[in-house]
Design an enzyme around this catalytic site. Structure first.
Site, PDB file in Angstrom:
ATOM      1  N   TYR A 108       0.858  -1.197   0.000  1.00  0.00           N
ATOM      2  CA  TYR A 108       0.000   0.000   0.000  1.00  0.00           C
ATOM      3  C   TYR A 108       0.886   1.236   0.000  1.00  0.00           C
ATOM      4  O   TYR A 108       1.915   1.294   0.690  1.00  0.00           O
ATOM      5  CB  TYR A 108      -0.894   0.011   1.242  1.00  0.00           C
ATOM      6  CG  TYR A 108      -1.710   1.286   1.387  1.00  0.00           C
ATOM      7  CD1 TYR A 108      -2.959   1.396   0.794  1.00  0.00           C
ATOM      8  CD2 TYR A 108      -1.219   2.386   2.092  1.00  0.00           C
ATOM      9  CE1 TYR A 108      -3.709   2.553   0.902  1.00  0.00           C
ATOM     10  CE2 TYR A 108      -1.958   3.550   2.197  1.00  0.00           C
ATOM     11  CZ  TYR A 108      -3.203   3.628   1.607  1.00  0.00           C
ATOM     12  OH  TYR A 108      -3.932   4.785   1.704  1.00  0.00           O
ATOM     13  N   GLU A 196      -3.422   7.661  -4.044  1.00  0.00           N
ATOM     14  CA  GLU A 196      -3.390   6.351  -3.388  1.00  0.00           C
ATOM     15  C   GLU A 196      -3.188   5.230  -4.398  1.00  0.00           C
ATOM     16  O   GLU A 196      -3.841   5.197  -5.444  1.00  0.00           O
ATOM     17  CB  GLU A 196      -4.692   6.122  -2.618  1.00  0.00           C
ATOM     18  CG  GLU A 196      -4.751   4.805  -1.859  1.00  0.00           C
ATOM     19  CD  GLU A 196      -6.070   4.619  -1.138  1.00  0.00           C
ATOM     20  OE1 GLU A 196      -6.080   4.627   0.102  1.00  0.00           O
ATOM     21  OE2 GLU A 196      -7.104   4.488  -1.823  1.00  0.00           O
TER      22      GLU A 196
END
Length: 388
Positions: A108, A196
């Site tokens: 992530y 993101e």
């Protein structure tokens, strides 16, 4: 402002962030053509402004072009429902067809604003591929953070520290450092509020790829980003939000039945709170701004009352730049012009308040007035209940 995954990946590619090869398609035949061009296995992904698409049936693996066409036929036109969509779902109008990537590890990576520290923060985690909020709640130690300096930005040593923390080495380590710095550069250059990548994957053949990407942008900076404004998809937005934006009204639809018209974001938040305290539920956030004209108030009324869930309207105004007599003029004009049948409670204080109240009283319209916010909230909640 939000954009689609395929648009976000195109921007990331410009900044040197590695993304899978793929193209967008709006028909099953176009999806087949893209798959033929790519060759091999492909992934067909619904393009909507929401996450959780895979669980809702919006992401399918295809072994060949015929499979890609069949998958696109299933996805296009469906109303995809995920935890992030309205209950009725969102219609899928496009799919992204891209090369399938054999995954060895999911990571992530994101950049956003840390309001507590008044600077930007880069977050990374080896627990990629799942909701980062869930990771933060259950295993906060798995989230690594580095804060950019307001003047100097994110330094290379900070990116290296994050890459080390992800357990990467060799060429993957170098690729991760570059991806972190490039994502941060993209975030600043495009006035993002969120950049993101989830997941950022290590493939079986040792590549680093942004398998999914999300870019959100600061609405207040869009005036200097025409190339970002051009990416807006109004089909993904609530129709009332789109209409409000045409008149520079700050509108957010909620789930209650008490319509709110307020000037100033702080007062609007307090108004919603006091409606809740009185046992009601606000149907919207609507800030008409400090200098609203009678025409703007009329437009606000029209947008607010277009919501079929609204059963009563609470107007809560502090007259400063927007004088109370101008508000009263706008309300009277709007009610007469629109033929409003909903009960309306008006609470106003400030400049020319007595004149404003006099205008409302002499208008001949069935408008209830309130002495204070609490009185207004109780009255409008009672009216909404009786009208339900």
């Amino acid at each position: 402002m939000k954009i689609h995954e395929y648009q976000a990946k195109a921007i990331l590619r410009e900044f040197g962030v590695p993304v899978p090869v793929g193209e967008v398609a709006d028909t099953p035949a176009a999806a087949r053509a893209v798959a033929e061009k790519l060759g091999g296995r492909v992934v067909v992904k619904a393009q909507i402004h929401a996450g959780g698409r895979g669980k809702g049936g919006g992401i399918k693996l295809a072994e060949d072009p015929a499979g890609a066409e069949a998958a696109a036929r299933q996805i296009l036109g469906m109303r995809l429902k995920t935890p992030q969509t309205p209950p009725e779902g969102i219609e899928v109008r496009r799919v992204l067809v891209e090369e399938a990537s054999p995954i060895r590890q999911e990571l992530y990576l994101s950049v956003t604003l840390d309001r507590a520290r008044s600077t930007h923060v880069v977050m990374a985690s080896a627990a990629g591929g799942m909701e980062i909020e869930e990771v933060a709640a259950k295993s906060p130690e798995k989230i690594l953070r580095e804060w950019g300096h307001p003047a100097l930005g994110l330094q290379a040593y900070q990116a290296r520290r994050l890459a080390f923390g992800l357990g990467l080495s060799g060429d993957l380590f170098k690729a991760a450092v570059a991806a972190i710095l490039n994502l941060y550069r993209c975030y600043l250059a495009k006035d993002c509020s969120l950049a993101e990548i989830n997941p950022l994957v290590v493939t079986a053949d040792g590549r680093l790829l942004a398998l999914d990407a999300k870019l959100n942008f600061d609405d207040s900076a869009l005036f200097r980003r025409p190339e970002i404004q051009a990416l807006r998809d109004i089909h993904e937005e609530d129709s009332l939000d789109v209409e409000a934006s045409k008149f520079n009204l700050n509108y957010i639809k909620l789930t209650g039945n008490v319509g709110c018209m307020v000037n100033g974001a702080g007062l609007a938040m307090a108004t919603m709170d006091i409606i809740k305290l009185a046992g009601g539920e606000p149907a919207n956030f609507l800030d008409v701004g400090g200098g609203a004209s009678p025409e703007q108030i009329e437009n606000a009324f029209r947008i607010l009352t277009s919501d079929p869930s609204v059963r009563a309207v609470f107007i809560n105004i502090f007259g400063g730049i927007l004088r109370c007599d101008r508000l009263a003029e706008g309300v009277i004009t709007a009610v007469k012009k629109l033929g409003l049948r909903l009960p309306v409670v008006v609470r106003m204080e400030g400049t020319n308040v007595e004149l404003g109240k006099k205008m409302l009283a002499e208008s001949g319209l069935a408008l209830a007035t309130a002495e204070d916010m609490g009185d207004g909230a109780r009255k409008v909640v009672a009216l909404a209940r009786s009208a339900a």
